[in-house]
Design an enzyme around this catalytic site. Structure first.
Site, mmCIF file in Angstrom:
data_model
loop_
_atom_site.group_PDB
_atom_site.id
_atom_site.type_symbol
_atom_site.label_atom_id
_atom_site.label_comp_id
_atom_site.label_asym_id
_atom_site.label_seq_id
_atom_site.Cartn_x
_atom_site.Cartn_y
_atom_site.Cartn_z
ATOM 1 C CG ASP A 60 -1.869 1.133 1.276
ATOM 2 O OD1 ASP A 60 -1.663 2.118 0.539
ATOM 3 O OD2 ASP A 60 -2.856 1.045 2.038
ATOM 4 C CG ASN A 85 0.461 2.996 -13.493
ATOM 5 O OD1 ASN A 85 -0.053 3.784 -14.272
ATOM 6 N ND2 ASN A 85 -0.236 2.015 -12.906
ATOM 7 C CE1 TYR A 150 -5.089 11.419 -9.994
ATOM 8 C CE2 TYR A 150 -5.708 13.031 -11.660
ATOM 9 C CZ TYR A 150 -5.243 11.773 -11.322
ATOM 10 O OH TYR A 150 -4.919 10.869 -12.313
ATOM 11 C CE LYS A 154 -1.573 11.087 -11.006
ATOM 12 N NZ LYS A 154 -0.794 9.878 -11.283
HETATM 13 N N1 LIG Z 1 -7.849 6.484 -16.077
HETATM 14 C C1 LIG Z 1 -7.643 7.735 -16.405
HETATM 15 O O1 LIG Z 1 -8.514 8.393 -17.014
HETATM 16 C C2 LIG Z 1 -6.327 8.386 -16.068
HETATM 17 C C3 LIG Z 1 -6.034 9.614 -16.675
HETATM 18 C C4 LIG Z 1 -4.829 10.228 -16.398
HETATM 19 C C5 LIG Z 1 -3.925 9.639 -15.543
HETATM 20 N N2 LIG Z 1 -4.221 8.444 -14.948
HETATM 21 C C6 LIG Z 1 -3.213 7.875 -14.050
HETATM 22 O O2 LIG Z 1 -2.850 6.598 -14.522
HETATM 23 C C7 LIG Z 1 -2.350 5.816 -13.436
HETATM 24 C C8 LIG Z 1 -2.992 4.431 -13.491
HETATM 25 O O3 LIG Z 1 -4.377 4.571 -13.254
HETATM 26 P P1 LIG Z 1 -5.459 3.707 -14.020
HETATM 27 O O4 LIG Z 1 -6.301 4.629 -14.771
HETATM 28 O O5 LIG Z 1 -4.836 2.568 -14.712
HETATM 29 O O6 LIG Z 1 -6.343 3.234 -12.758
HETATM 30 P P2 LIG Z 1 -6.526 1.815 -12.040
HETATM 31 O O7 LIG Z 1 -7.007 0.801 -13.005
HETATM 32 O O8 LIG Z 1 -7.384 2.122 -10.863
HETATM 33 O O9 LIG Z 1 -5.052 1.430 -11.574
HETATM 34 C C9 LIG Z 1 -4.439 2.049 -10.473
HETATM 35 C C10 LIG Z 1 -3.331 1.168 -9.964
HETATM 36 O O10 LIG Z 1 -2.732 1.816 -8.827
HETATM 37 C C11 LIG Z 1 -2.808 0.939 -7.699
HETATM 38 N N3 LIG Z 1 -3.080 1.699 -6.480
HETATM 39 C C12 LIG Z 1 -4.078 2.594 -6.265
HETATM 40 N N4 LIG Z 1 -4.002 3.081 -5.016
HETATM 41 C C13 LIG Z 1 -2.951 2.470 -4.423
HETATM 42 C C14 LIG Z 1 -2.360 2.529 -3.135
HETATM 43 N N5 LIG Z 1 -2.850 3.323 -2.184
HETATM 44 N N6 LIG Z 1 -1.290 1.756 -2.878
HETATM 45 C C15 LIG Z 1 -0.792 0.931 -3.823
HETATM 46 N N7 LIG Z 1 -1.292 0.809 -5.063
HETATM 47 C C16 LIG Z 1 -2.368 1.573 -5.354
HETATM 48 C C17 LIG Z 1 -3.944 -0.020 -7.997
HETATM 49 O O11 LIG Z 1 -3.684 -1.252 -7.343
HETATM 50 P P3 LIG Z 1 -4.771 -1.959 -6.373
HETATM 51 O O12 LIG Z 1 -6.104 -1.653 -6.943
HETATM 52 O O13 LIG Z 1 -4.384 -3.381 -6.383
HETATM 53 O O14 LIG Z 1 -4.539 -1.280 -5.082
HETATM 54 C C18 LIG Z 1 -3.836 -0.192 -9.500
HETATM 55 O O15 LIG Z 1 -2.891 -1.171 -9.796
HETATM 56 C C19 LIG Z 1 -2.648 6.594 -12.172
HETATM 57 O O16 LIG Z 1 -1.475 7.232 -11.728
HETATM 58 C C20 LIG Z 1 -3.671 7.628 -12.619
HETATM 59 O O17 LIG Z 1 -3.613 8.800 -11.839
HETATM 60 C C21 LIG Z 1 -5.403 7.798 -15.198
#
Ligand SMILES: NC(=O)c1ccc[n+]([C@@H]2O[C@H](COP(=O)([O-])OP(=O)(O)OC[C@H]3O[C@@H](n4cnc5c(N)ncnc54)[C@H](OP(=O)(O)O)[C@@H]3O)[C@@H](O)[C@H]2O)c1
Length: 257
Positions: A60, A85, A150, A154
């Protein structure tokens, strides 16, 4: 020669796509997450498909001692590819939530991110090889009243990564700061945002995590610094950067951003 990659937050979405695509390129993987069952299943899928070693580390990122355990596990490993990530959104606005709850984002997006980068990039600097992708967001350029920490954490990731890129590029180490826009993943699901939000409207074009990662990996060999995947995100970025700041504030208030 076998190469190792560390991908944080690889359970789903963008991180899982990085794991699959770097596995396909022959990297042995260290992948982190919290949802054990899902990430173990992904690890097994990649081992079977690409015949590479995949180690799962449950941690975590809001918990300092769990980050220290993670660092201990990788301290003797030469990581050639780092993908920072891990990221999540907040359900509540900054002033409507407890500070303790909001602070978790600073812990994960800044503290843990910096600790891991310090160890892994520090070693890359000595060996003069490696590649780093830090995942930020288009939201870094659009501060919003529902999104204080956020956008700002970022934004920290962007400035930090650009500085790292300036330092490490002459040594042959590329640092990309990936700024995705609207991407289908578990990110919005964990914020309980409804599926119908994922519809394309105007310049809002939802990309798949696989597309975002493919574009990011295609670009990382060629150049570092800020990378915006997808034409609609590139247009949005250009518009946001060109807007006079005062006009942006008025628009953000009007649109209740
Ligand atoms: N989706 C979008 O529209 C978007 C846009 C811009 C940027 N992003 C960025 O892209 C990155 C990946 O996000 P995603 O969209 O792929 O979302 P996601 O599917 O929710 O993946 C997030 C990942 O981060 C892990 N995570 C979250 N909170 C955590 C914590 N407290 N400790 C350890 N691990 C944690 C999750 O693991 P567990 O669930 O196993 O904890 C999961 O593997 C993030 O940095 C996000 O800010 C996303």
């Amino acid at each position: 020669m076998i190469k190792n990659a560390l991908i944080t937050g690889a359970t789903s979405g963008i991180g899982a796509a990085f794991a699959r695509q770097l596995g396909e390129k022959g990297y042995n993987l260290y992948i982190t997450g919290r949802r054990r069952e899902i990430i173990e299943k992904l690890a097994q899928e990649i081992r079977e498909k690409h015949n590479v070693a995949v180690e799962v580390i449950i941690a975590d990122f809001t918990n300092e001692s769990e980050i220290d355990c993670l660092l201990e596990k990788i301290t003797s490993v030469d990581i050639e590819f780092l993908v920072n990530n891990v990221g999540f959104g907040h359900e509540k606005k900054f002033l409507d939530d407890s500070y303790e709850n909001q602070r978790k984002m600073i812990e994960a997006h800044i503290e843990s991110f910096c600790k891991i980068t310090h160890l892994v990039a520090g070693k890359m600097k000595k060996t003069k090889k490696g590649q780093i992708i830090n995942v930020s967001s288009l939201a870094a350029f659009t501060p919003a009243a529902f999104n204080h920490l956020y956008s700002s954490t970022k934004s920290f990731i962007i400035t930090f990564s650009e500085a790292l890129y300036i330092e490490l590029y002459p040594l042959g180490i590329n640092v990309q700061v990936l700024c995705p826009g609207f991407t289908k993943s578990d990110f919005h699901r964990s914020l309980k945002i409804q599926e119908k939000t994922f519809e394309n409207r105007g310049l809002i074009r939802w990309m798949t995590s696989e597309e975002v990662v493919r574009l990011s990996l295609n670009s990382v060999d060629k150049r570092g610094g800020i990378f915006i995947p997808g034409w609609s995100n590139k247009i949005l970025y250009t518009i946001i950067k060109a807007l006079p700041r005062k006009l942006y504030y008025v628009m953000a208030r009007y649109m209740k951003m």
